[in-house]
Write a protein that holds these residues in place. Sequence first.
Motif, mmCIF file in Angstrom:
data_model
loop_
_atom_site.group_PDB
_atom_site.id
_atom_site.type_symbol
_atom_site.label_atom_id
_atom_site.label_comp_id
_atom_site.label_asym_id
_atom_site.label_seq_id
_atom_site.Cartn_x
_atom_site.Cartn_y
_atom_site.Cartn_z
ATOM 1 N N SER A 1 0.896 -0.985 0.047
ATOM 2 C CA SER A 1 0.055 0.126 -0.046
ATOM 3 C C SER A 1 0.983 1.161 0.117
ATOM 4 C CB SER A 1 -0.903 -0.021 1.183
ATOM 5 O OG SER A 1 -1.728 -1.023 1.075
ATOM 6 N N THR A 2 0.278 2.302 -0.661
ATOM 7 C CA THR A 2 1.317 3.529 -0.924
ATOM 8 C C THR A 2 0.346 4.587 -0.431
ATOM 9 O OG1 THR A 2 0.493 3.824 -3.087
ATOM 10 C CG2 THR A 2 2.633 2.642 -2.755
ATOM 11 N N ASP A 3 -0.952 4.359 0.174
ATOM 12 C CA ASP A 3 -1.623 5.525 0.516
ATOM 13 C C ASP A 3 -2.016 6.087 1.854
ATOM 14 O OD1 ASP A 3 -3.139 3.323 1.143
ATOM 15 O OD2 ASP A 3 -5.015 4.139 0.564
ATOM 16 N N GLY A 4 -1.193 5.459 2.745
ATOM 17 C CA GLY A 4 -1.131 5.436 4.302
ATOM 18 C C GLY A 4 -1.827 4.146 4.695
ATOM 19 N N THR A 5 -2.168 3.237 4.212
ATOM 20 C CA THR A 5 -2.586 1.944 4.876
ATOM 21 C C THR A 5 -1.503 1.365 5.675
ATOM 22 O OG1 THR A 5 -4.252 1.596 2.960
ATOM 23 C CG2 THR A 5 -3.603 -0.219 4.431
ATOM 24 N N SER A 6 -0.570 1.194 5.198
ATOM 25 C CA SER A 6 0.575 0.839 5.959
ATOM 26 C C SER A 6 0.894 1.402 7.347
ATOM 27 C CB SER A 6 1.863 0.683 5.255
ATOM 28 O OG SER A 6 1.660 -0.011 3.854
ATOM 29 N N GLU A 7 0.796 2.711 7.280
ATOM 30 C CA GLU A 7 1.100 3.593 8.404
ATOM 31 C C GLU A 7 -0.127 3.129 9.461
ATOM 32 O OE1 GLU A 7 3.766 4.819 5.225
ATOM 33 O OE2 GLU A 7 1.509 4.525 5.479
ATOM 34 N N ARG A 8 -1.211 3.240 9.015
ATOM 35 C CA ARG A 8 -2.414 2.961 10.007
ATOM 36 C C ARG A 8 -2.233 1.716 10.452
ATOM 37 N NH1 ARG A 8 -6.660 6.375 9.487
ATOM 38 N NH2 ARG A 8 -6.704 8.134 8.181
ATOM 39 N N LEU A 9 -1.838 0.543 9.658
ATOM 40 C CA LEU A 9 -1.638 -0.774 10.415
ATOM 41 C C LEU A 9 -0.578 -0.822 11.276
ATOM 42 C CD1 LEU A 9 -2.131 -2.947 7.033
ATOM 43 C CD2 LEU A 9 -3.531 -2.656 8.861
ATOM 44 N N ASP A 10 0.269 0.210 11.231
ATOM 45 C CA ASP A 10 1.387 -0.202 12.353
ATOM 46 C C ASP A 10 0.841 0.170 13.875
ATOM 47 O OD1 ASP A 10 3.423 -0.393 10.472
ATOM 48 O OD2 ASP A 10 3.973 1.802 10.299
ATOM 49 N N ARG A 11 0.000 0.681 13.945
ATOM 50 C CA ARG A 11 -0.626 0.932 15.258
ATOM 51 C C ARG A 11 -1.239 -0.561 15.909
ATOM 52 N NH1 ARG A 11 -5.658 5.069 13.658
ATOM 53 N NH2 ARG A 11 -4.020 5.631 12.232
ATOM 54 N N TYR A 12 -1.172 -1.327 15.122
ATOM 55 C CA TYR A 12 -2.010 -2.738 15.940
ATOM 56 C C TYR A 12 -0.855 -3.412 15.795
ATOM 57 C CZ TYR A 12 -6.225 -0.590 13.799
ATOM 58 O OH TYR A 12 -7.426 0.330 13.566
ATOM 59 N N ARG A 13 0.383 -3.425 15.458
ATOM 60 C CA ARG A 13 1.348 -4.303 15.456
ATOM 61 C C ARG A 13 1.942 -4.981 16.798
ATOM 62 N NH1 ARG A 13 3.821 -5.172 10.595
ATOM 63 N NH2 ARG A 13 3.534 -3.876 8.831
ATOM 64 N N ASN A 14 1.569 -4.083 17.774
ATOM 65 C CA ASN A 14 1.939 -4.461 19.040
ATOM 66 C C ASN A 14 0.759 -5.277 20.045
ATOM 67 O OD1 ASN A 14 4.691 -3.793 19.007
ATOM 68 N ND2 ASN A 14 4.118 -1.722 19.729
ATOM 69 N N ASP A 15 -0.187 -5.433 19.036
ATOM 70 C CA ASP A 15 -1.537 -6.064 19.581
ATOM 71 C C ASP A 15 -1.321 -7.409 19.468
ATOM 72 O OD1 ASP A 15 -4.009 -7.033 20.388
ATOM 73 O OD2 ASP A 15 -4.986 -5.114 19.923
ATOM 74 N N PRO A 16 -1.643 -8.436 20.333
ATOM 75 C CA PRO A 16 -1.475 -10.038 20.021
ATOM 76 C C PRO A 16 -2.368 -10.181 19.233
ATOM 77 C CG PRO A 16 -2.002 -9.486 22.332
ATOM 78 C CD PRO A 16 -1.783 -8.208 21.689
ATOM 79 N N ARG A 17 -3.448 -9.560 19.169
ATOM 80 C CA ARG A 17 -4.644 -10.278 18.198
ATOM 81 C C ARG A 17 -4.395 -9.989 16.676
ATOM 82 N NH1 ARG A 17 -9.310 -6.440 20.827
ATOM 83 N NH2 ARG A 17 -7.577 -5.017 20.540
ATOM 84 N N PHE A 18 -3.036 -9.401 16.439
ATOM 85 C CA PHE A 18 -2.822 -9.013 15.061
ATOM 86 C C PHE A 18 -1.464 -9.865 14.703
ATOM 87 C CE2 PHE A 18 -5.666 -6.045 16.527
ATOM 88 C CZ PHE A 18 -6.638 -5.705 15.265
ATOM 89 N N VAL A 19 -1.379 -10.172 13.417
ATOM 90 C CA VAL A 19 -0.156 -10.489 12.850
ATOM 91 C C VAL A 19 -0.123 -9.747 11.503
ATOM 92 C CG1 VAL A 19 1.482 -12.186 11.975
ATOM 93 C CG2 VAL A 19 -0.159 -12.676 13.937
ATOM 94 N N ILE A 20 0.615 -8.620 11.030
ATOM 95 C CA ILE A 20 0.585 -7.826 9.970
ATOM 96 C C ILE A 20 2.134 -8.126 9.054
ATOM 97 C CG2 ILE A 20 0.763 -5.942 8.967
ATOM 98 C CD1 ILE A 20 -1.035 -5.092 11.801
ATOM 99 N N ARG A 21 1.904 -8.292 7.929
ATOM 100 C CA ARG A 21 3.265 -8.434 7.100
ATOM 101 C C ARG A 21 2.892 -7.511 6.158
ATOM 102 N NH1 ARG A 21 5.604 -14.249 4.645
ATOM 103 N NH2 ARG A 21 7.435 -13.115 3.465
ATOM 104 N N HIS A 22 3.979 -6.552 5.708
ATOM 105 C CA HIS A 22 3.901 -5.896 4.553
ATOM 106 C C HIS A 22 4.780 -6.354 3.405
ATOM 107 C CE1 HIS A 22 3.846 -1.927 2.384
ATOM 108 N NE2 HIS A 22 5.144 -2.087 2.037
ATOM 109 N N TYR A 23 4.142 -6.680 2.379
ATOM 110 C CA TYR A 23 4.578 -7.170 1.013
ATOM 111 C C TYR A 23 5.258 -6.034 -0.111
ATOM 112 C CZ TYR A 23 3.369 -11.803 2.167
ATOM 113 O OH TYR A 23 2.938 -13.097 2.833
#
Length: 302
Positions: A38-60
């Motif tokens: 994503s290039t529109d700010g989605t990746s930055e919005r997802l960063d806020r969830y990375r330390n939450d154990p309910r989320f696993v996020i991978r940027h391709y």
Amino acid sequence: MKIVANIQVGNEADLIDHHIAYHLALGIDGFVIADLDSTDGTSERLDRYRNDPRFVIRHYTMDKLITASGPKTAEVGQWMLQTARDHFAPDWVVRLDADEFLYPARSLASAVLALGVDASFKITRRNAVFGKGQPIPPIPTTKDKLAEFSIVAHPVKVSDVDYRADDSLPLILTEVGPKVIVRPDLVAAYTTGGHATIDAHGKTQAASAADGLLLVHFWFSTAERFVRKARFTAFVKHLLREHPKASRGWQWTRWAEIAGAGDPESTAEILWEYHRQFLSAETLGQLRQLGHVCRVSEYWET
């Protein structure tokens, strides 16, 4: 019972926070999210969830998604499914995109408990529809709010060939394929787009409808989002020029062809495509009277 979402997201900054809040409130226990460059700010919005154990996020990054050998969408799906197994050990995994909102006829848990013993079930997907010139309501974060939206209850089934011959029908009124909810230990992979599953022998698995589950698809929400995604699709289409048989949605391919030039003329044409998806009050009224359009809460009554 534990239910986890596998989400594939690309350039959905307008929707991703609403999508997550909605499904947490609905009862989803965890999220495995593949962010497709994503290039529109989605990746930055997802960063806020990375330390939450309910989320696993991978940027391709794009070079990991499309290589000389072709697109790697199958590998992305396999990563999501395996990560769900490893990190959450769920009973069920539902495959979603960020513009799709799951709506159960009753509570999510009771709707899923009512499913049969099969490995995979197809969740019907229906387009949210809006009136021409009317403000689009805020994207919902609760089931009750989503219930008030209107959807195309009985869409028209068309193909790429049919539509090239006659494109007078707004695509918002046409059928989009289902997504799946699966028992993760009984499926090996998703097909491209998450519309079906594959078993350990590489065969597509038969799947019946997931009664009592519906996906509301926000295909069109803002003009800016539509233009952004159409141009991104045009960029991806350019990268895939050496692989003409690569699977891709024909509707987005159509819009990519329009948006590809990126000049004022192509922008005007893609905006025309966007605006004609919004129906006049007269047309909406006729479709409601015929039962082709209804509120989400009324879907199973139709």
